[in-house]
Design an enzyme around this catalytic site. Structure first.
Site, PDB file in Angstrom:
ATOM      1  N   SER A 142       2.878  16.666 -10.058  1.00 56.66           N
ATOM      2  CA  SER A 142       4.075  15.989 -10.532  1.00 56.66           C
ATOM      3  C   SER A 142       4.758  16.777 -11.649  1.00 56.66           C
ATOM      4  O   SER A 142       5.034  17.966 -11.470  1.00 56.66           O
ATOM      5  CB  SER A 142       3.676  14.578 -10.978  1.00 56.66           C
ATOM      6  OG  SER A 142       4.799  13.768 -11.172  1.00 56.66           O
ATOM      7  N   ASP A 198       7.855  11.998  -0.183  1.00 61.84           N
ATOM      8  CA  ASP A 198       7.524  11.692  -1.579  1.00 61.84           C
ATOM      9  C   ASP A 198       8.777  11.185  -2.289  1.00 61.84           C
ATOM     10  O   ASP A 198       9.835  11.808  -2.222  1.00 61.84           O
ATOM     11  CB  ASP A 198       6.996  12.967  -2.237  1.00 61.84           C
ATOM     12  CG  ASP A 198       6.574  12.795  -3.683  1.00 61.84           C
ATOM     13  OD1 ASP A 198       6.790  11.712  -4.268  1.00 61.84           O
ATOM     14  OD2 ASP A 198       6.029  13.768  -4.241  1.00 61.84           O
ATOM     15  N   HIS A 248       2.676  10.447  -3.514  1.00 68.21           N
ATOM     16  CA  HIS A 248       2.963  11.387  -4.590  1.00 68.21           C
ATOM     17  C   HIS A 248       1.628  11.820  -5.178  1.00 68.21           C
ATOM     18  O   HIS A 248       0.926  11.040  -5.793  1.00 68.21           O
ATOM     19  CB  HIS A 248       3.821  10.699  -5.650  1.00 68.21           C
ATOM     20  CG  HIS A 248       4.162  11.550  -6.824  1.00 68.21           C
ATOM     21  ND1 HIS A 248       5.011  12.638  -6.728  1.00 68.21           N
ATOM     22  CD2 HIS A 248       3.784  11.482  -8.120  1.00 68.21           C
ATOM     23  CE1 HIS A 248       5.141  13.184  -7.925  1.00 68.21           C
ATOM     24  NE2 HIS A 248       4.407  12.509  -8.782  1.00 68.21           N
TER      25      HIS A 248
END
Length: 528
Positions: free
Chosen positions: A210, A430, A459
């Site tokens: 991320s 995502d 994710h």
């Protein structure tokens, strides 16, 4: 994704890595380098990770003044045990604002033993986060229920939410004004190099999820010759830092919410809300309207409901628990079911207050935001018409940046031709970091390899149960092997099957399973 809740899974530990690198470019070393700090590792075992160790290292608050005021960074480590030692592997779960201390144990225990044993797996709390000091906490209780409805139906309602955002920004300036000028991704990346030197390694390996992908790419830009291996999972678009990226999320999360509704419709035998996804989605919005008028249990209003169902956009393993509470409220007006699921998925605890403080501090400082509120309002109204699930919620989450007390910087371009092959992994659906960001990063990092999970919507996709993805990760960490293809992606893996409904009593108990996916997503948190 900043951590939003003390989520149902308690996961412990640490990730360490140690490697070798040559001096970076002149721009990164324009200030004389102080002596490498010394680390004192002490045992800090947990039940899950008995070999875990902890340490702290000091880094300059302002890297232009290495002998000036210092911050303290908290580290964790699972030491290597094999004769073959590939150095430190630093792991970051994202955010900005995510604590990384528990990532080391998770990664070390989730990789094949033969591979994990060759690395010191290093976890760390970035500056301002968790056990690092000073730790930011601008306005404790900012997310306490019941908050105003996120969707303004009048100027006065919009003004109330604007006042809340401005109050948060003002509190940050009053409480942490001496630190905020140094809360940015470039400073955090330079902290990584302090950690590298303290580990006694010329290079490091890095594995980021991320926001951690952006942090890793910035480090690689500053110090390309100090990067040995670079893994980026669920990739931030480096061209959309940060306002445009959030607008893209609004559409993507709405799509995932529709996917959730379709899953509930497909499992009508369990949930009894109908077989038409559009009607299921409409039932969710009727529920939202109900709790906006009368918060469930006096706790879950419209904004809290959005916070509760947002994690389902990050990880579909949460869908059975969310669906059970959804059905219980719609069919039986069971307010307690919504309160329970809110407490497990949506409520913000002290670590969440800290995470949000760091999230805003970094994102508001990293890059420019619209100067005129009319831009925020017009964009939110326009997108809300097509993507109502979280557009205004996301607007208010980021709105402190409209009046942030510290002026913004310019994002560092991450284009890089000096790296060894990097491994990039991305799901096509995502929502938190949409697919285009991974394609952009792939193009910017020359020689990188892109592995795609086709049809996947989660994710954070490696070390969460997809053997195909983990095969590529393992090969890369073993000997640097990356797949090579001729299309946009170098390799494609099929997505995992959708979750199955759970028996009502198990879902109602909120006892989230202990699968790799649940453990990973408990660590990654939410909000990028």
């Amino acid at each position: 994704m900043t951590k939003r809740a003390g989520i149902l899974v308690a996961v412990g530990a640490t990730v360490a890595g140690l490697l070798t690198a040559a001096p970076g470019p002149a721009a990164a070393t324009s200030v004389s380098t102080p002596p490498a700090p010394k680390l004192k590792w002490t045992d800090c075992p947990t039940e899950s990770y008995p070999t875990l160790q902890c340490a702290k290292v000091r880094a300059p608050l302002d890297h232009r003044r290495p002998s000036g005021r210092q911050v303290t960074l908290a580290l964790s480590r699972v030491p290597h045990t094999a004769k073959t030692f590939q150095g430190p592997l630093l792991v970051n779960p994202g955010g900005p604002g995510g604590s990384g201390l528990s990532m080391a144990g998770f990664v070390a225990s989730s990789l094949p033993k033969k591979v994990a044993a060759q690395y010191d797996v290093i976890g760390f709390d970035p500056r301002g986060v968790g056990k690092s000091t000073p730790a930011l906490n601008c306005l404790p209780g900012h997310f306490d229920p019941v908050r105003p409805d996120s969707v303004p139906t009048s100027y006065r309602a919009e003004r109330i939410n604007r006042d809340r955002a401005e109050s948060f920004a003002r509190a940050c300036g009053e409480k942490h004004g001496d630190v905020l000028p140094y809360m940015d991704t470039v400073s955090a990346a330079k902290d990584l190099d302090v950690i590298r030197r303290a580990l006694g390694s010329r290079q490091l390996n890095y594995f980021g999820y991320s926001y951690g992908t952006y942090l890793g790419a910035v480090y690689a830009k500053l110090y390309p010759e100090r990067v040995r291996r670079l893994v980026l999972d669920s990739v931030v678009d480096p061209d959309d830092v940060w306002y445009e990226g959030n607008l893209g999320q609004d559409y993507a999360f709405d799509d995932r919410h529709k996917a959730f509704a379709a899953w509930v419709a497909k499992n009508d035998a369990t949930y009894g809300l109908g077989t038409d996804p559009a009607r299921v989605e409409a039932a969710w919005y009727r529920m939202r309207a109900d709790v906006a008028r009368k918060p469930a249990g006096g706790t879950v209003g419209a904004s809290e409901l959005e916070d509760t169902f947002l994690p389902g956009g990050y990880y579909n393993g949460y869908w059975p628990y969310l669906a059970e509470a959804f059905a219980a409220y719609v069919k039986d007006r069971d307010a307690e079911a919504l309160v329970e699921v809110y407490e497990n998925f949506g409520a913000v605890d002290a670590s969440g207050d800290n995470g949000y403080s760091v999230y805003t501090a970094v994102q508001c400082r990293d890059a420019g935001w619209p100067e005129h509120w009319s831009t925020w309002r017009n964009d939110s109204r326009r997108i809300h018409k097509k993507a109502p699930f979280m557009t205004w919620n996301n607007t208010w989450y980021n709105a402190p940046c409209a009046t942030w007390p510290v002026p913004p910087l310019r994002p560092l371009p991450v284009n890089n031709r000096q790296l060894p092959p990097a491994l990039i992994l991305q799901a096509t659906d995502d929502a938190a970091t949409p697919y285009g960001g991974a394609v952009s990063m792939h193009r910017k990092l020359k020689g990188s390899s892109l592995v795609v999970e086709e049809g996947g919507g989660n994710h954070g996709i490696t070390l969460s149960g997809n053997d195909c993805l983990d095969k590529h990760l393992t090969a890369y960490l073993s000997d640097g092997t990356v797949p090579r293809g001729r299309g946009e992606a170098d390799a494609v893996c099929a997505a995992l099957p959708e979750p199955k409904p759970l028996p009502a009593e198990k879902a109602a108990a909120q006892s989230v399973d202990n699968s790799k996916g649940s453990r990973l997503h408990g660590l990654l948190g939410f909000r990028r």
